[in-house]
Design a protein around this motif. Structure first.
Motif: not given
Ligand code: URA
Length: 433
Positions: A119-124, A127-130, A313-319
């Motif tokens: 699932g895409t959501v799991d993959k995302l 990213f730490t913090g996403f 980055a906008a969703q809180g992840g580590d870019r």
């Protein structure tokens, strides 16, 4: 109206009216119609099928059983892409940034993986913090500012489908074409998109095993979407082999980043380009040849990759993980699987590969299972490749080395070696508009 009469009517192969279908869906979702009557109707539908009008009525009634979103706050053409589920399918992570960098708006709700499909959501979440849960206003703001946002699918969408799906699951009525089409489309239509492109997977790793049934499903879903006022297209694509060279969350994210850098495997790049072109054409950005050149341009220029980084980055992840994928989580343990004999890889069972990844910890057997983001498989050889005995065909990754034995066994059992190269099957089997 009586449920008994609806069952009787469908059992005889007659056509149900919109009002009768709404009566069934509302009654079942509201707890007034018992499971045994709903099961009997699903079984009658399994045997008798449904017309396009009936399937559309069922879809809309299920959509209307829950929240129907309104994205009025998003400026521009809203597009979505939906895959019916496969192994190694990381296309959303690539296609959404590509089309966003070309001016389309992607307000995407994605599912989590269950069973052998990811699932895409799991993959995302590699990213730490996403954050995969956003308020509607934050979701709209991110889409307006960056062109895309991807969140988990809300449980408030199409609750009647959730109930019916659980019932179908235990009454051997999942594999009914109108029930599958209405189930998928009820959730798609609950989101407020202008254009939808469907990627209907076909083959050993997919829900639909044959080309004919995949085409039938794709045509049915396109018809439902059009009747509901959406601009629709569908592609039937091969899922006899996993897509790309990686299966597993962080591994797939890394491959998606490489593909956005222009260094992806050829099958993945081909499919993502084709999906993005379909979305751009539906959104009236030009003809297919022009849109394909635009897709190549934004990959080449780095604009598409930059969109992914901005969304993360906008969703809180580590870019920084997009800029330098080595920062993504990596497994502590690895195990190289070698070819037991010399020969061509004649075929693979993609579902078996998905299960091997699951055994390594990359997916869930139950909703409660915790995923090992680092777990998965990197393929060194795919269908049609020649390998010498002892040559590596895959590397397995996991946080838990005790998982390697069963996963390796599953992978080898799912790989068929032969003396000659198999006939090559095209990746894109049909486009339906
Ligand atoms: N996916 C769905 O959402 N519903 C089905 O019926 C089958 C696959």
């Amino acid at each position: 109206m009586r449920m008994y009469d609806l069952i009787q009517k469908k059992k005889r192969g007659e056509v149900l009216t919109d009002a009768e279908i709404a009566f069934f869906v509302d009654g079942y979702a509201g707890g007034m119609i018992p499971d045994y009557q709903a099961s009997a109707l699903c079984m009658a539908i399994w045997f008798r099928g449904m017309t396009a009008a009936e399937t559309t009525a069922l879809t809309l009634a299920m959509r209307d059983s829950g929240k129907v979103l309104c994205f009025d706050g998003i400026d521009g053409v809203r597009v979505d892409k939906h895959s019916t589920g496969g192994v190694g399918d990381k296309t959303s992570l690539i296609v959404a940034p590509i089309v966003a960098s070309l001016g389309l708006k992607v307000a995407k709700m994605s599912g989590r993986g269950l069973g052998h499909t990811g699932g895409t959501v799991d993959k995302l979440e590699s990213f730490t913090g996403f954050r995969t849960e956003l308020s509607l206003s934050e979701f709209e703001r991110i889409v307006n500012e960056h062109g895309l946002a991807i969140v988990g699918q809300s449980g408030e969408l199409a609750p009647a489908d959730k109930l019916l799906y659980a019932l179908r699951d235990v009454t051997a009525t999942v594999d009914s074409m109108p029930l599958i089409a209405s189930s998928i489309m009820s959730k798609k239509l609950a989101a407020d998109d202008d254009c939808i492109v469907l990627d209907v997977k076909c083959g050993s790793g997919a829900f639909m095993k044959t080309v004919d049934e995949s085409i039938e499903l794709a045509e049915m879903m396109v018809e439902i979407g059009k009747r509901a006022g959406k601009r629709m297209a569908a592609m039937v694509t091969d899922m006899d082999s996993p897509l790309g060279l990686t299966i597993g969350n962080a591994l797939e994210v890394e491959e998606a980043i490489e593909t956005l850098r222009g260094n992806g495997p050829s099958d993945l790049t081909e499919l993502c380009t084709a999906l993005a072109v379909q979305m751009l054409v539906l959104a009236e950005k030009g003809d297919a040849a022009f849109c394909a050149s635009e897709v190549a341009r934004v990959i080449q220029s780095g604009e598409a990759l930059e969109r992914l980084a901005r969304m993360v980055a906008a969703q809180g992840g580590d870019r920084a993980m997009v800029d330098d994928p080595k920062r993504l989580p990596h497994a502590q343990e690895l195990c190289v699987v070698t070819a037991p004999c010399s020969g061509y890889i004649a075929s693979v069972d993609a579902e078996g590969y998905g299960i091997a990844a699951l055994l390594l910890g990359a997916g869930r057997n139950t909703k409660e299972d915790v995923i090992d983001m680092t777990a998965g498989i990197r393929l060194h050889a795919k269908t049609g490749d020649y390998v010498a005995a002892g040559e590596p065909i895959a590397t397995l990754y996991s946080a838990d080395a005790t998982r390697f034995g069963v996963a390796k066994e599953k992978l080898l059992e799912s790989t068929v070696f032969g003396a000659s190269a198999p006939e090559k099957r095209p990746l894109i089997l049909k486009i339906i508009q």
